[in-house]
Design an enzyme around this catalytic site. Sequence first.
Site, PDB file in Angstrom:
ATOM      1  N   ASP A  84      38.797  50.229  25.112  1.00 44.56           N
ATOM      2  CA  ASP A  84      38.768  49.277  26.201  1.00 44.56           C
ATOM      3  C   ASP A  84      39.491  49.926  27.386  1.00 44.56           C
ATOM      4  OD1 ASP A  84      38.949  45.642  26.201  1.00 44.56           O
ATOM      5  OD2 ASP A  84      38.527  47.054  27.805  1.00 44.56           O
TER       6      ASP A  84
HETATM    7  C1  GLC Z   1      38.175  44.871  30.336  1.00 43.96           C
HETATM    8  C2  GLC Z   1      37.764  44.053  29.138  1.00 43.96           C
HETATM    9  C3  GLC Z   1      36.490  44.524  28.496  1.00 43.96           C
HETATM   10  C4  GLC Z   1      35.575  45.099  29.558  1.00 43.96           C
HETATM   11  C5  GLC Z   1      36.234  46.359  30.088  1.00 43.96           C
HETATM   12  C6  GLC Z   1      35.408  47.015  31.191  1.00 43.96           C
HETATM   13  O1  GLC Z   1      39.557  45.023  30.372  1.00 43.96           O
HETATM   14  O2  GLC Z   1      38.711  43.880  28.103  1.00 43.96           O
HETATM   15  O3  GLC Z   1      35.912  43.404  27.810  1.00 43.96           O
HETATM   16  O4  GLC Z   1      34.310  45.393  28.998  1.00 43.96           O
HETATM   17  O5  GLC Z   1      37.545  46.116  30.555  1.00 43.96           O
HETATM   18  O6  GLC Z   1      35.373  46.191  32.306  1.00 43.96           O
END
Ligand code: GLC
Length: 750
Positions: free
Chosen positions: A282
């Site tokens: 993430d």
């Molecule tokens: C965010 C979220 C995730 C998302 C990623 C990219 O922090 O936790 O669900 O897909 O970053 O935006």
Amino acid sequence: MKTVKLLSACLLLLPLVSCTQVQNKGGDAATEQKVEALLSKMTLEEKLGQMNQISSYGNIEDMSGLIKKGEIGSILNEVDPVRVNALQRVAVEESRLGIPLLMARDVIHGFKTIFPIPLGQAATFDPQVVEDGAWIAAIEASSVGVRWTFSPMIDVSRDPRWGRIAESCGEDTYLSSVLGAAMVKGYQGDSLNSPTSIAACAKHFVGYGAAEGGRDYNSTFISERNLRNIYLPPFEAAAKAGAATFMTSFNDNDGVPSTGNKFILRDVLRGEWGFDGLVVTDWNSAREMIAHGVATDDKDAAALAVNAGVDMEMVSYTFFKYLPEEIKAGKVKQSVVDEAVRNILRVKFRLGLFDNPYVDEKKASVMYDASHLEAAKRAAEESAILLKNEGEVLPLKENIRTVAVVGPMADAPHDQLGTWIFDGEKAHTQTPLTAIKEMYGDKVQVIYEQGLAYSRDKNTAGISKAVAAAQRADVVIAFVGEESILSGEAHCLADLNLQGAQSELIAALAKTGRPLVTVIMAGRPLTIGKEVEASNAVLYSFHPGTMGGPALADLLFGKAVPSGKTPVTFLKTVGQVPLYYAHNNSGRPASSHLKPLDEVPLEASQTSEGSSSSYMDVGAQPLYPFGYGLSYTTFKYGKPQLSAGELSSKDVLTVTFDLENTGKYEGTEIAQLYVQDKVASVTRPVKELKRFARVTLKPGEKKTVSFELPISELAFWNLNMVKTVEPGDFGLWVGPDSQTGDEVFFKVVD
Ligand code: GLC
């Protein structure tokens, strides 16, 4: 060209994905040969470049320089097709090996045409509607060059304080499994290399929805048995459905951050399920293992993540910068890097990026196509949950001439779209106010008064005008709820009552004595007991998206009939968290009886009030249970008939029952089948959803509904951590929600 199947409600017998080894989707030899051939030519720097994902930024020359050097494998958040092609051209035509970029975006519930938030889509209990929505999102997103979405989010979520419950399919393992698989199918279509398919991403792996205190990013303490029985199955279903990618979650579970968790990434995902796509972290979650306290610095974090089984790093750049050193120091094997790059290249080959890396900039826009809007309207209609309808005030009758439309959510084009709408445009939102005027303005006079400017507004000055409007109307429709910023990532709440002066608004409207219909648009189940009490009818619409207005207008005026069911338990008060239907019985289960606290005598003796797992002040019953929702018509369930009273774990149980429409309107009932394992080697939930079906019936019509339930689907991870069906007695219910239905019994004998 697959048409958007606007299915009328039909019997969907939905087999839970069995927990056999996931089909190794990447097994085709031709792809593997291409992967190996390319890998053999790559330098270490080029390999680490593939493992490096950046978020797009203004300076395209700067990004192009990095791409040309082979330092970037994927870019998220670039949705300008001209820029996408420009960046892709550098990768394909100017870098040494010409490996195309993987362009990603959070397309969570639509790209331009915004569907209800996933929690709302879950309320439809309609995999086809969910699949269609994902497929439409893929068509729109791929038309600007996006080929990877960070969806479905299939974290089982049982804490409405957690803002990201909005993005989930709710509290139930089976519902999340079925709908998550439907989204994967919708995004990826019949073949991933179709230019309108986008790679799905099963997230957030795993257990993120159990964040302690409902505070985002917080620790979770899920036992392996609960991981396997509750939180992992939706991800196994997504893997079995062919999800091309997975994303690690921010939480540490039992002390281990998912981004560094070898057990879930290598042992379970790859070893047990045979997943061979790519795993991405993430946002910054590799580096955040320093904050977690399991990595001393970026170097350490990079080694921990990639050794645990992560293939690609989102934005923290530690892999590219520090893995060369870690390899030299013997802390990371070259073979581990090679395996990660294989997974990435395999997904890129499957997407057809090497053959078709560019997006057609000249293609006519597919955004907001009429069929897309129609599908979004259907999803919004099916996602609405009728919680109360006293005196059948809904649907609005022919004799209604004047309607007062009030409240901060009646005409809130931005907030109606809900969270995670990076590309949604409020200018396209059709709000309830505009829809009622346009669609029913010939039948009724609409008087509009906001009352409050937005959901958190504490300024009550406008309430008197709303009251005056109500006094001039035959019926009042109040639209309240949450601004979109109040749910979603990092947007957790400790108080689930309506924000601002919304409760005062509802109370003032109720005092006029005019029939009051309250429509709630929110990102979570709110504690709305007072507002339900004050209203004649209540319709709950989890941020319904672009077409929420026309959907709600047709529901209010009876052109459509509500069918939605609660995908998550609605609490009386936030103090009841966590409260969900598939709970264990405990040794002293709560009774449904609640003695008013004031009736407890003074100096009551210690044990006089009994002893059960409940709360003296509010009890342990929810405001509304999981699976609950009314219709304008009524349904009658016949007693379920079982194909056998004794079965082996290899048998299939057939459950049949009659379902009759005993009311005045054609309607769709979501019939649900629950099972309870009465005695097992560990405590088991009092009920577990195992099947559901949408059944549409005309007034007076009766259908025999049949569910097929392989006994193998009653398997669970038992005391010895073996997944098995344990012989013994089982209870079974079919009914309209998780609390209603006649129990019948069967035995598993082998
Ligand atoms: C965010 C979220 C995730 C998302 C990623 C990219 O922090 O936790 O669900 O897909 O970053 O935006």
